[in-house]
Write a protein that holds these residues in place. Structure first.
Motif, PDB file in Angstrom:
ATOM      1  N   ILE A 181      -4.844   0.155   4.110  1.00 43.96           N
ATOM      2  CA  ILE A 181      -3.773   0.671   3.268  1.00 43.96           C
ATOM      3  C   ILE A 181      -2.456   0.165   3.839  1.00 43.96           C
ATOM      4  N   ILE A 182      -1.699  -0.528   3.002  1.00 41.16           N
ATOM      5  CA  ILE A 182      -0.412  -1.084   3.416  1.00 41.16           C
ATOM      6  C   ILE A 182       0.664  -0.549   2.478  1.00 41.16           C
ATOM      7  N   ILE A 183       1.684   0.097   3.057  1.00 44.29           N
ATOM      8  CA  ILE A 183       2.801   0.627   2.276  1.00 44.29           C
ATOM      9  C   ILE A 183       4.082   0.051   2.859  1.00 44.29           C
ATOM     10  N   ASN A 184       4.887  -0.599   2.017  1.00 46.18           N
ATOM     11  CA  ASN A 184       6.157  -1.171   2.452  1.00 46.18           C
ATOM     12  C   ASN A 184       7.106  -0.055   2.889  1.00 46.18           C
ATOM     13  N   SER A 185       7.959  -0.346   3.851  1.00 49.65           N
ATOM     14  CA  SER A 185       8.851   0.670   4.420  1.00 49.65           C
ATOM     15  C   SER A 185       9.906   1.185   3.446  1.00 49.65           C
ATOM     16  N   LYS A 186      10.143   0.495   2.338  1.00 53.15           N
ATOM     17  CA  LYS A 186      11.174   0.941   1.390  1.00 53.15           C
ATOM     18  C   LYS A 186      10.606   1.664   0.171  1.00 53.15           C
ATOM     19  N   VAL A 187       9.299   1.850   0.147  1.00 54.65           N
ATOM     20  CA  VAL A 187       8.632   2.510  -0.987  1.00 54.65           C
ATOM     21  C   VAL A 187       8.966   3.997  -1.007  1.00 54.65           C
ATOM     22  N   LYS A 188       9.021   4.565  -2.224  1.00 49.31           N
ATOM     23  CA  LYS A 188       9.175   6.006  -2.411  1.00 49.31           C
ATOM     24  C   LYS A 188       7.953   6.495  -3.169  1.00 49.31           C
ATOM     25  N   ILE A 189       7.327   7.554  -2.631  1.00 47.76           N
ATOM     26  CA  ILE A 189       6.142   8.142  -3.247  1.00 47.76           C
ATOM     27  C   ILE A 189       6.418   9.626  -3.445  1.00 47.76           C
ATOM     28  N   GLY A 190       6.144  10.131  -4.652  1.00 44.12           N
ATOM     29  CA  GLY A 190       6.423  11.521  -4.985  1.00 44.12           C
ATOM     30  C   GLY A 190       5.449  12.510  -4.373  1.00 44.12           C
ATOM     31  N   ASP A 191       5.510  13.734  -4.862  1.00 42.72           N
ATOM     32  CA  ASP A 191       4.663  14.823  -4.381  1.00 42.72           C
ATOM     33  C   ASP A 191       3.264  14.750  -4.977  1.00 42.72           C
ATOM     34  N   ASN A 192       2.306  15.279  -4.219  1.00 49.92           N
ATOM     35  CA  ASN A 192       0.935  15.507  -4.679  1.00 49.92           C
ATOM     36  C   ASN A 192       0.240  14.234  -5.155  1.00 49.92           C
ATOM     37  N   CYS A 193       0.336  13.186  -4.379  1.00 54.00           N
ATOM     38  CA  CYS A 193      -0.302  11.913  -4.732  1.00 54.00           C
ATOM     39  C   CYS A 193      -1.535  11.674  -3.867  1.00 54.00           C
ATOM     40  N   ASN A 194      -2.505  10.965  -4.440  1.00 57.30           N
ATOM     41  CA  ASN A 194      -3.729  10.576  -3.732  1.00 57.30           C
ATOM     42  C   ASN A 194      -3.810   9.063  -3.698  1.00 57.30           C
ATOM     43  N   ILE A 195      -4.264   8.537  -2.579  1.00 60.35           N
ATOM     44  CA  ILE A 195      -4.387   7.093  -2.429  1.00 60.35           C
ATOM     45  C   ILE A 195      -5.748   6.788  -1.802  1.00 60.35           C
ATOM     46  N   SER A 196      -6.395   5.756  -2.288  1.00 56.71           N
ATOM     47  CA  SER A 196      -7.714   5.371  -1.797  1.00 56.71           C
ATOM     48  C   SER A 196      -7.609   4.164  -0.868  1.00 56.71           C
ATOM     49  N   GLN A 197      -8.746   3.751  -0.309  1.00 55.08           N
ATOM     50  CA  GLN A 197      -8.747   2.642   0.633  1.00 55.08           C
ATOM     51  C   GLN A 197      -8.434   1.314  -0.065  1.00 55.08           C
TER      52      GLN A 197
END
Length: 182
Positions: free
Chosen positions: A91-107
């Motif tokens: 799982i790779i997330i860029n440092s400038k990303v914004k993610i809201g509440d109550n989210c699910n992420i898979s492999q």
């Protein structure tokens, strides 16, 4: 603190297993703990020399988590409450990303930068979004609230609320929302 809400969500998804069992078995939770502590330091109003030293330790811990879990969540990412990483690794997330509440992420998910010039940027993910296995979300786009990004989808365009996205490139197939996924 958001970490408490993360634990509550992990407990719910695990059938109410103890916090100790979750701490011993959930690599996504390990990554979230390191992220939440590091992000708290990053957002703090500590004196700059102390903050720099603590962030140095945060980066070392983040790299250690990245090596053992395959999950990269930089301390500068803005992630809302009740975040859930369903499976181990890649799982790779860029440092400038914004993610809201109550989210699910898979492999296997990548949320990152794409584009050139004025079209270069990172996504903003809404609330209650489910992101399936090996999905890629890139560019200066907005993913609305209650969306589902299906497994192996590539999303490069903004998506309105409640959309279900499938394919490469990602296409809206319906507006059934994420209510049965989260």
């Amino acid at each position: 603190m958001s970490l408490k809400s993360d634990f509550i969500k992990y407990k719910k998804y695990s059938g109410n297993k103890s916090s100790l069992i979750l701490l011993c078995t959930q690599q996504g939770l390990w990554a979230l703990i390191v992220y939440r502590i590091s992000n708290k330091i990053y957002k703090s109003s500590l004196l700059k020399p102390f903050k720099i030293i603590l962030l140095g330790f945060a980066v070392i811990n983040q790299k250690w988590i990245e090596i053992i879990t395959g999950i990269s969540i930089p301390y500068a990412v803005d992630i809302g409450e009740r975040f859930y990483i369903g499976h181990f690794g890649n799982i790779i997330i860029n440092s400038k990303v914004k993610i809201g509440d109550n989210c699910n992420i898979s492999q296997g998910v990548t949320i990152g930068i794409s584009g050139r010039g004025e079209k270069r940027g990172v996504p903003t993910i809404g609330n209650n979004v489910y992101i399936g296995v090996n999905a890629v979300i890139v560019g200066p786009i907005i993913i609305g609230d209650n969306c589902v990004i299906a497994a192996n989808s590539l999303v490069t365009k903004s998506i309105e609320d409640n959309a279900v996205i499938v394919g490469v490139p990602g296409e809206i197939i319906n507006y059934n929302s994420s209510k049965d996924y989260i």
